[in-house]
Design a protein around this motif. Structure first.
Motif: not given
Length: 83
Positions: A31-33, A38-41, A53-55
């Motif tokens: 639940x941490x930002x 990281x999940x989105x990227x 990529x942003x990652x």
């Protein structure tokens, strides 16, 4: 003519958990930002493009010693997330 040297893909270099640990310096709670960013990227890292990529950019910035907020903003700044 290729302008950049091909690099192994992010998905071949890291598992998701290893990537998050590398970026955060620890394994954050889901639940941490930083974890959610990281999940989105990570979800768009496999899409083909001529830009990093942003990652990938976040890993470079981590090596430069930026703070966690900057890493989160970087992870969420990938234009592929908006499409």
């Amino acid at each position: 003519m290729q302008k950049t040297k091909p690099q192994p893909g992010l998905l071949e270099q890291f598992t998701f958990d290893r990537y998050v640990q590398t970026l955060a310096g620890r394994m954050p709670e889901s639940n941490e930002p930083i974890y959610r960013a990281c999940e989105y990227a990570w979800s768009v890292a496999s899409q083909e493009t001529h830009l990093p990529c942003s990652a990938d950019v976040a890993l470079i910035l981590k090596d430069l010693g930026v703070d966690e907020t900057t890493l989160i903003v970087t992870l969420l700044s990938d234009s592929r997330l908006l499409s």
